[in-house]
Write a protein that holds these residues in place. Structure first.
Motif, PDB file in Angstrom:
ATOM      1  N   LEU A   1     -15.375  -3.815   8.689  1.00 31.83           N
ATOM      2  CA  LEU A   1     -14.886  -2.548   9.223  1.00 31.83           C
ATOM      3  C   LEU A   1     -14.134  -1.747   8.158  1.00 31.83           C
ATOM      4  N   LEU A   2     -13.243  -2.399   7.419  1.00 32.67           N
ATOM      5  CA  LEU A   2     -12.447  -1.691   6.419  1.00 32.67           C
ATOM      6  C   LEU A   2     -13.315  -1.148   5.288  1.00 32.67           C
ATOM      7  N   ARG A   3     -14.354  -1.885   4.924  1.00 31.66           N
ATOM      8  CA  ARG A   3     -15.257  -1.433   3.863  1.00 31.66           C
ATOM      9  C   ARG A   3     -16.176  -0.332   4.372  1.00 31.66           C
ATOM     10  N   GLN A   4     -16.764  -0.546   5.546  1.00 29.54           N
ATOM     11  CA  GLN A   4     -17.755   0.397   6.053  1.00 29.54           C
ATOM     12  C   GLN A   4     -17.144   1.742   6.416  1.00 29.54           C
ATOM     13  N   SER A   5     -15.889   1.732   6.832  1.00 27.42           N
ATOM     14  CA  SER A   5     -15.220   2.967   7.249  1.00 27.42           C
ATOM     15  C   SER A   5     -14.509   3.682   6.106  1.00 27.42           C
ATOM     16  N   ASP A   6     -14.497   3.065   4.922  1.00 25.67           N
ATOM     17  CA  ASP A   6     -13.777   3.626   3.771  1.00 25.67           C
ATOM     18  C   ASP A   6     -12.296   3.831   4.093  1.00 25.67           C
ATOM     19  N   THR A   7     -11.713   2.874   4.797  1.00 30.94           N
ATOM     20  CA  THR A   7     -10.311   2.996   5.201  1.00 30.94           C
ATOM     21  C   THR A   7      -9.404   3.145   3.989  1.00 30.94           C
ATOM     22  N   HIS A   8      -8.525   4.138   4.042  1.00 34.15           N
ATOM     23  CA  HIS A   8      -7.613   4.468   2.944  1.00 34.15           C
ATOM     24  C   HIS A   8      -6.224   3.868   3.163  1.00 34.15           C
TER      25      HIS A   8
ATOM     26  N   CYS B   1      -7.820  -2.794  -4.879  1.00 35.32           N
ATOM     27  CA  CYS B   1      -8.328  -4.037  -4.288  1.00 35.32           C
ATOM     28  C   CYS B   1      -9.836  -4.135  -4.527  1.00 35.32           C
ATOM     29  N   ARG B   2     -10.266  -5.195  -5.165  1.00 38.46           N
ATOM     30  CA  ARG B   2     -11.682  -5.344  -5.506  1.00 38.46           C
ATOM     31  C   ARG B   2     -12.578  -5.398  -4.277  1.00 38.46           C
ATOM     32  N   ARG B   3     -12.192  -6.154  -3.253  1.00 42.69           N
ATOM     33  CA  ARG B   3     -13.042  -6.302  -2.068  1.00 42.69           C
ATOM     34  C   ARG B   3     -12.968  -5.104  -1.133  1.00 42.69           C
ATOM     35  N   LEU B   4     -11.859  -4.330  -1.230  1.00 50.52           N
ATOM     36  CA  LEU B   4     -11.703  -3.143  -0.393  1.00 50.52           C
ATOM     37  C   LEU B   4     -11.385  -1.961  -1.314  1.00 50.52           C
ATOM     38  N   PRO B   5     -12.391  -1.437  -1.983  1.00 49.48           N
ATOM     39  CA  PRO B   5     -12.167  -0.449  -3.041  1.00 49.48           C
ATOM     40  C   PRO B   5     -11.538   0.870  -2.598  1.00 49.48           C
ATOM     41  N   PHE B   6     -11.637   1.230  -1.317  1.00 50.16           N
ATOM     42  CA  PHE B   6     -11.073   2.490  -0.860  1.00 50.16           C
ATOM     43  C   PHE B   6      -9.644   2.341  -0.335  1.00 50.16           C
ATOM     44  N   LEU B   7      -9.201   1.118  -0.115  1.00 47.46           N
ATOM     45  CA  LEU B   7      -7.870   0.888   0.445  1.00 47.46           C
ATOM     46  C   LEU B   7      -6.784   1.187  -0.583  1.00 47.46           C
TER      47      LEU B   7
ATOM     48  N   ARG C   1      -3.992 -10.939   2.890  1.00 45.61           N
ATOM     49  CA  ARG C   1      -3.685 -11.636   1.635  1.00 45.61           C
ATOM     50  C   ARG C   1      -4.966 -12.191   1.009  1.00 45.61           C
ATOM     51  N   GLU C   2      -5.876 -12.655   1.848  1.00 46.77           N
ATOM     52  CA  GLU C   2      -7.135 -13.200   1.333  1.00 46.77           C
ATOM     53  C   GLU C   2      -8.073 -12.092   0.878  1.00 46.77           C
ATOM     54  N   LEU C   3      -8.137 -10.996   1.653  1.00 44.21           N
ATOM     55  CA  LEU C   3      -9.016  -9.895   1.280  1.00 44.21           C
ATOM     56  C   LEU C   3      -8.486  -9.128   0.080  1.00 44.21           C
ATOM     57  N   CYS C   4      -7.168  -9.101  -0.050  1.00 44.00           N
ATOM     58  CA  CYS C   4      -6.556  -8.309  -1.121  1.00 44.00           C
ATOM     59  C   CYS C   4      -5.492  -9.134  -1.846  1.00 44.00           C
ATOM     60  N   PRO C   5      -5.911 -10.111  -2.640  1.00 43.71           N
ATOM     61  CA  PRO C   5      -4.937 -10.943  -3.376  1.00 43.71           C
ATOM     62  C   PRO C   5      -4.102 -10.134  -4.366  1.00 43.71           C
ATOM     63  N   GLU C   6      -4.586  -8.919  -4.683  1.00 47.78           N
ATOM     64  CA  GLU C   6      -3.839  -8.049  -5.598  1.00 47.78           C
ATOM     65  C   GLU C   6      -2.481  -7.642  -5.042  1.00 47.78           C
ATOM     66  N   LEU C   7      -2.276  -7.837  -3.726  1.00 46.27           N
ATOM     67  CA  LEU C   7      -0.995  -7.505  -3.114  1.00 46.27           C
ATOM     68  C   LEU C   7       0.160  -8.298  -3.721  1.00 46.27           C
ATOM     69  N   GLU C   8      -0.143  -9.480  -4.207  1.00 44.40           N
ATOM     70  CA  GLU C   8       0.885 -10.367  -4.742  1.00 44.40           C
ATOM     71  C   GLU C   8       1.657  -9.715  -5.890  1.00 44.40           C
ATOM     72  N   THR C   9       0.983  -8.910  -6.669  1.00 46.29           N
ATOM     73  CA  THR C   9       1.635  -8.272  -7.823  1.00 46.29           C
ATOM     74  C   THR C   9       1.735  -6.752  -7.676  1.00 46.29           C
TER      75      THR C   9
ATOM     76  N   CYS D   1       3.372  -4.124   0.215  1.00 39.09           N
ATOM     77  CA  CYS D   1       3.218  -3.218   1.357  1.00 39.09           C
ATOM     78  C   CYS D   1       4.525  -2.488   1.671  1.00 39.09           C
ATOM     79  N   LEU D   2       4.390  -1.305   2.246  1.00 35.84           N
ATOM     80  CA  LEU D   2       5.547  -0.587   2.762  1.00 35.84           C
ATOM     81  C   LEU D   2       5.774  -1.003   4.208  1.00 35.84           C
ATOM     82  N   THR D   3       7.032  -1.098   4.626  1.00 38.20           N
ATOM     83  CA  THR D   3       7.302  -1.297   6.049  1.00 38.20           C
ATOM     84  C   THR D   3       7.188   0.064   6.733  1.00 38.20           C
TER      85      THR D   3
END
Length: 396
Positions: free
Chosen positions: A29-36, A71-77, A54-62, A90-92
């Motif tokens: 869903l996140l990929r197909q919808s180009d979720t930002h 994010c490699r797996r979710l390029p539009f996020l 965390r699994e879809l976007c391990p880049e969050l760690e840094t 992430c922002l709260t």
């Protein structure tokens, strides 16, 4: 709930997510919808959204909160906003709201003024017979008009108090409850999810006059130990939909819950979603045995699924100047969706789905959204090199 109203005001598109989705469905869903931008809670029941992201976007760690994600797996996020919990990168919700001063009020007003009623405001992912969920694109015109028509049939007013216990990621909650109430000045009492005990408590505390549900919800409430202690004296109406209801159970709802004006609605996500609906004055037999009458601006007809011909004994219902020559569209009017969001094909050029020819229909020009009623019966075949729609066939 708040995100929906905020996005519609500035012309952004809200993509709703089924709370039961697991990692593969969420990624699709996140990929197909180009979720930002993703707004999420920590989890629901056995779905742990924090672990999924965390699994879809391990880049969050840094990643630095507030800085665009890569994010490699979710390029539009680009952004993740968490509600009632904190997560790295992430922002709260509170931090995101506090950044409001970074966008001038004039820019917000400019965005709001640029919104057109026919712009897409919501993408609803609905399951189909062809595999993955389809992203149905609904416009402001779709959602607002359908909500108003629903509220009109229910005779909603500022005197009503609506409890929302059906999912707000679904049209049932978003249009039939939220938008129907907002267009009529009805007070809203949204619940985070359906809970028999919480729903009965809400009815007592807020003096609820209306609520929606599928038949099993009503049955569960009547069988709960708190049912006899619940005050239904203020109750008046609501919508029962999703599946047929035995007439005996409908009588129980009317008599025991005091829902003398409960109505039935039929529709589909691609139709915003209501297409036909009973009236508060209909007999109980009409409310159980039929799906009511067509809503304003909707034309219904009975079509032979094999030949595509309109059956001679079909009584067409036309309201307020609906098109007279609709071919085999099945169901048309202001409720029709803008179209279905197609997945990008690797290496393919941008696809214009607003106009193309269908071989099975003698080359008749078909426009975006025109035959949405058949979206679950047909599937696209796209040439990976040219990106053109080369085939449109019945699934199975």
């Amino acid at each position: 709930y708040l995100t929906f109203w905020a996005t519609t005001k500035i012309g952004a598109v809200l993509v709703t997510v089924n709370t039961a989705y697991k990692i593969h469905e969420a990624e699709y869903l996140l990929r197909q919808s180009d979720t930002h931008t993703l707004v999420m809670i920590k989890g629901y029941r056995d779905s742990h959204y924090d672990d999924i992201m965390r699994e879809l976007c391990p880049e969050l760690e840094t990643a630095a909160p507030g800085k665009p994600l890569a994010c490699r797996r979710l390029p539009f996020l680009r952004n993740i906003i968490t509600v009632d919990f904190k997560m790295k990168g992430c922002l709260t919700w509170e931090e995101a709201v506090a950044r409001a001063h970074m966008t001038p009020a004039e820019e917000v007003h400019r965005l709001a003024a640029a919104v057109d009623i026919h712009d897409v405001c919501n993408m609803q992912y609905t399951s189909g017979t062809t595999g993955f969920p389809k992203g149905v694109m609904l416009t402001h015109y779709n959602v607002v008009n359908n909500g108003k028509c629903i509220g009109d049939r229910m005779d909603l007013s500022t005197a009503d108090r609506m409890m929302i216990q059906v999912p707000m990621f679904h049209c049932f909650g978003m249009v039939l409850a939220m938008t129907a109430s907002m267009t009529h000045g009805t007070t809203l009492s949204p619940l985070p999810y359906f809970s028999t005990k919480a729903s009965l408590a809400c009815i007592n505390q807020e003096r609820i006059t209306c609520f929606h549900g599928v038949p099993t919800m009503f049955i569960a409430m009547m069988e709960h130990e708190d049912f006899e202690k619940t005050d239904f004296s203020y109750m008046r109406t609501g919508i029962m939909a999703g599946s047929p209801c035995p007439i005996s159970k409908m009588r129980d709802v009317i008599d025991k819950m005091n829902m003398k004006e409960i109505v039935i609605t039929y529709g589909q996500t691609e139709a915003s979603p209501g297409t036909t609906m009973s009236d508060t004055t209909d007999t109980i037999e009409q409310r159980v045995a039929t799906v009511g009458r067509a809503l304003p601006e909707v034309e219904c007809r009975i079509v032979d699924p094999e030949t595509g011909e309109v059956l001679k004994f079909s009584r067409e219902v036309k309201n307020h100047g609906a098109p007279q020559n609709a071919g085999n569209a099945g169901l048309i009017g202001e409720a029709k969706a803008r179209g279905i969001a197609l997945s990008r094909v690797p290496g393919a050029k941008e696809i214009d789905i607003r106009k193309f020819k269908l071989d099975h229909d003698d080359g008749r020009q078909v426009y975006e959204g025109e035959i949405f009623y058949n979206m679950r019966e047909y599937e696209f075949k796209i040439d990976a090199k040219s990106g053109e729609v080369v085939k449109w066939e019945i699934d199975g």
